[in-house]
Design a protein around this motif. Structure first.
Motif, mmCIF file in Angstrom:
data_model
loop_
_atom_site.group_PDB
_atom_site.id
_atom_site.type_symbol
_atom_site.label_atom_id
_atom_site.label_comp_id
_atom_site.label_asym_id
_atom_site.label_seq_id
_atom_site.Cartn_x
_atom_site.Cartn_y
_atom_site.Cartn_z
ATOM 1 N N VAL A 78 4.732 -2.549 4.218
ATOM 2 C CA VAL A 78 4.967 -2.935 2.701
ATOM 3 C C VAL A 78 4.244 -4.354 2.418
ATOM 4 C CG1 VAL A 78 7.212 -2.136 2.740
ATOM 5 C CG2 VAL A 78 7.049 -4.326 3.467
ATOM 6 N N ASP A 79 3.726 -4.936 3.232
ATOM 7 C CA ASP A 79 2.866 -6.182 2.907
ATOM 8 C C ASP A 79 1.433 -5.841 2.658
ATOM 9 O OD1 ASP A 79 2.221 -5.562 5.540
ATOM 10 O OD2 ASP A 79 1.796 -7.354 5.945
ATOM 11 N N THR A 80 1.016 -7.092 1.823
ATOM 12 C CA THR A 80 -0.384 -6.859 1.232
ATOM 13 C C THR A 80 -1.172 -7.890 2.050
ATOM 14 O OG1 THR A 80 -0.130 -8.126 -0.732
ATOM 15 C CG2 THR A 80 -0.123 -5.829 -0.759
ATOM 16 N N ALA A 81 -2.527 -8.023 2.013
ATOM 17 C CA ALA A 81 -3.451 -8.747 2.716
ATOM 18 C C ALA A 81 -3.289 -10.299 2.465
ATOM 19 C CB ALA A 81 -4.749 -8.221 2.507
ATOM 20 N N LEU A 82 -3.870 -11.243 3.303
ATOM 21 C CA LEU A 82 -3.789 -12.602 2.982
ATOM 22 C C LEU A 82 -5.143 -12.940 2.175
ATOM 23 C CD1 LEU A 82 -3.215 -13.660 6.822
ATOM 24 C CD2 LEU A 82 -1.486 -12.873 4.680
ATOM 25 N N GLU A 83 -6.125 -12.087 2.035
ATOM 26 C CA GLU A 83 -7.372 -12.776 1.571
ATOM 27 C C GLU A 83 -7.333 -12.839 -0.083
ATOM 28 O OE1 GLU A 83 -7.013 -10.396 3.859
ATOM 29 O OE2 GLU A 83 -8.948 -10.090 5.062
ATOM 30 N N MET A 84 -6.461 -12.072 -0.621
ATOM 31 C CA MET A 84 -6.451 -12.275 -1.948
ATOM 32 C C MET A 84 -5.068 -12.361 -2.499
ATOM 33 S SD MET A 84 -9.105 -11.209 -4.726
ATOM 34 C CE MET A 84 -9.217 -11.952 -6.168
ATOM 35 N N SER A 85 -4.525 -12.667 -3.598
ATOM 36 C CA SER A 85 -3.288 -12.829 -4.167
ATOM 37 C C SER A 85 -2.825 -11.226 -4.531
ATOM 38 C CB SER A 85 -3.076 -13.808 -5.326
ATOM 39 O OG SER A 85 -1.930 -13.144 -5.974
ATOM 40 N N GLY A 86 -1.507 -10.872 -4.229
ATOM 41 C CA GLY A 86 -0.853 -9.539 -4.745
ATOM 42 C C GLY A 86 0.212 -9.825 -5.752
ATOM 43 N N LYS A 87 -0.004 -11.128 -6.475
ATOM 44 C CA LYS A 87 0.943 -11.434 -7.628
ATOM 45 C C LYS A 87 0.585 -10.946 -8.744
ATOM 46 C CE LYS A 87 3.958 -15.337 -8.560
ATOM 47 N NZ LYS A 87 3.868 -15.875 -9.840
ATOM 48 N N ASP A 88 1.245 -10.827 -9.608
ATOM 49 C CA ASP A 88 1.010 -10.362 -11.075
ATOM 50 C C ASP A 88 -0.352 -9.197 -11.043
ATOM 51 O OD1 ASP A 88 2.964 -11.748 -12.032
ATOM 52 O OD2 ASP A 88 1.500 -13.671 -11.970
ATOM 53 N N VAL A 89 -0.066 -8.154 -10.404
ATOM 54 C CA VAL A 89 -1.170 -7.207 -10.075
ATOM 55 C C VAL A 89 -1.072 -6.257 -11.501
ATOM 56 C CG1 VAL A 89 -1.911 -5.043 -9.032
ATOM 57 C CG2 VAL A 89 -1.130 -6.945 -7.677
ATOM 58 N N LYS A 90 -2.203 -6.347 -12.273
ATOM 59 C CA LYS A 90 -2.279 -5.318 -13.405
ATOM 60 C C LYS A 90 -3.230 -4.328 -13.469
ATOM 61 C CE LYS A 90 -1.419 -9.772 -16.363
ATOM 62 N NZ LYS A 90 -1.602 -10.658 -14.937
ATOM 63 N N PRO A 91 -2.665 -3.301 -12.722
ATOM 64 C CA PRO A 91 -3.315 -2.126 -12.728
ATOM 65 C C PRO A 91 -3.691 -1.382 -13.976
ATOM 66 C CG PRO A 91 -1.158 -1.538 -12.001
ATOM 67 C CD PRO A 91 -1.081 -2.895 -12.388
ATOM 68 N N GLN A 92 -5.242 -0.804 -13.761
ATOM 69 C CA GLN A 92 -5.591 -0.092 -14.959
ATOM 70 C C GLN A 92 -6.078 1.343 -14.302
ATOM 71 O OE1 GLN A 92 -8.516 -2.391 -17.166
ATOM 72 N NE2 GLN A 92 -8.635 -3.598 -15.346
ATOM 73 N N ILE A 93 -5.720 2.186 -15.104
ATOM 74 C CA ILE A 93 -6.011 3.522 -15.033
ATOM 75 C C ILE A 93 -7.443 4.069 -15.530
ATOM 76 C CG2 ILE A 93 -5.191 6.113 -15.230
ATOM 77 C CD1 ILE A 93 -2.409 5.149 -14.856
ATOM 78 N N ILE A 94 -8.137 4.762 -14.891
ATOM 79 C CA ILE A 94 -9.580 5.232 -15.475
ATOM 80 C C ILE A 94 -9.568 6.584 -15.121
ATOM 81 C CG2 ILE A 94 -11.937 5.030 -15.163
ATOM 82 C CD1 ILE A 94 -10.816 2.212 -15.664
ATOM 83 N N LYS A 95 -9.416 7.087 -16.545
ATOM 84 C CA LYS A 95 -9.301 9.010 -16.273
ATOM 85 C C LYS A 95 -10.621 9.509 -16.158
ATOM 86 C CE LYS A 95 -4.831 9.575 -17.465
ATOM 87 N NZ LYS A 95 -3.650 10.463 -17.142
#
Ligand SMILES: [Zn+2]
Length: 403
Positions: A78-95
């Motif tokens: 469930v956890d994400t990496a330390l190198e970069m923030s995983g807060k307020d992720v705004k995913p974008q879908i590329i079709k």
């Protein structure tokens, strides 16, 4: 739906913290773990439960199970990496990705380009999910979680396809190497298992490094430099001498594939004392032992030269290559291979140049190779995932559970 599920998971900040001694290292990971339990209950898996160490366990019995029915385990973290923030992720879908540069963030001028990441060109025509350039995506390993949850949903809808018992475990703190530190292998109950925590789904892994670390402590002799003749032993100079006795080609920046290395990851020193910190890695345990031997030998050489024990080496083993176990009992690989074959998909094994929670589980008694998720460029803002590959992995896992 798989994509909705994935997007819901990546929007929950679950970064772990190696400085923390808490279990799990950050409380926020539990927000996702609790959601997973809720979702499992909702799907009809009523025994799903979060334990005191932040691990989610669940078990689904095959409809026609008898005492000979084996149990396949699935794991994602469930956890994400330390190198970069995983807060307020705004995913974008590329079709229907066309092979062009993808604009991650117009105002910051951040682009995902096939010139920098040529594997993008192998994904033309696929649907991708990318970041907005300010966070990581968290496909590592929320793609694995979404894939497993989709598999569970399909099974609960049509239980007859399940020919083995299914054990699930969702773990915290994988990124800080504590994923299976408090794992209850008996409760998991798997005969063998799979982590779904890799990249391109055409590749799988069952080989990881054997790992050790070395601390080299040097005791010098500080004397006023003006009257040091024949007296001073400069610990920093001895540290350089020590390092020069190791193989200069056996370093991370000059090795790949199955080549091992000794990596000097920290050096500190003055005249009186110095300390060198190394990690030692090799897929071949005998070769790892030879590398460790070189450390001992280098210390002896220096101690002989100074006619005094000024260098002390302390070596500690960490994790082991699970290949040594899996080669003796390749049932987990055979099942994967059969599913890929049935679906007409290519499968290539590549060695991991690192560790995996699967190695920990394998040495606790449940052999656990690793499957891909369709995620790329983990741990940074260029992370992205192929929706088509995630969907295909759901099909692959369902096939593995139905044979
Ligand atoms: Zn991962």
């Amino acid at each position: 739906m798989l994509v909705d599920r994935f997007i819901k998971y990546v929007k929950i900040d679950t970064q772990s913290d190696e400085e923390s001694l808490a279990i799990p290292s950050t409380k926020k990971q539990l927000n996702l773990s609790r959601l997973l339990v809720e979702e499992l209950h909702h799907l009809g898996v009523s025994n799903a439960e979060l334990d005191d160490y932040g691990v989610v366990y669940a078990f689904i019995k095959a409809p026609n199970a008898d005492e000979k029915t084996i149990t396949i385990g699935l794991n994602a973290h469930v956890d994400t990496a330390l190198e970069m923030s995983g807060k307020d992720v705004k995913p974008q879908i590329i079709k229907n990705y066309a092979g062009n540069d993808i604009t991650l963030n117009e105002s910051l001028g951040i682009f995902l380009s096939p010139k920098e990441f040529p594997e993008l060109l192998t994904l033309k025509g696929q649907d991708l999910i990318v970041t907005d350039g300010t966070t990581l995506l968290g496909a590592d390993d929320k793609a694995g979680l979404a894939i497993i949850m989709e598999v569970v949903q399909a099974i609960m809808k049509n239980p007859d396809q399940l020919k083995v018992n299914l054990a699930l475990a969702f773990t915290p703190d994988e990124e800080i190497g504590r994923g299976v530190a408090n794992f209850d292998i008996k409760r998991f109950g798997a005969t063998y298992a799979y982590t779904i925590d890799g990249g391109d789904i055409n590749y799988a892994n069952y080989e990881n490094f054997n790992a050790a670390s070395a601390v080299v402590r040097i005791q010098g002799k500080a004397i006023h430099p003006g009257s040091a003749l024949g007296q001073m032993i400069n610990a920093s100079t001895v540290a350089i001498e020590f390092h020069a006795l190791l193989d200069p080609l056996m370093v991370p920046e000059k090795t790949s594939g199955y080549e091992g290395f000794n990596h000097l990851n920290n050096i500190e020193g003055g005249v009186e004392q110095a300390e060198l910190n190394y990690i030692i890695r090799n897929h071949d345990l005998a070769k790892l032992d030879q590398q460790k031997e070189q450390f001992i030998l280098a210390a002896k050489t220096i101690n002989n030269k100074y006619n005094k024990e000024i260098v002390k080496v302390e070596i500690v083993d960490s994790y082991r290559n699970m290949a040594d176990l899996i080669k003796k009992d390749p049932r987990s690989l055979k099942r994967m291979e059969a599913a890929y074959k049935k679906l007409g998909l290519p499968l290539t094994y590549i060695p991991i140049r690192g560790g995996t929670d699967g190695a920990g589980l394998s040495y606790q008694g449940v052999l656990t190779p690793n499957l891909g998720t369709g995620g790329y460029n983990a741990h940074g803002k260029y992370e992205f995932v192929s929706i088509n590959q995630m969907e295909k992995m759901v099909e692959i896992v369902l096939t593995m559970l139905s044979i």
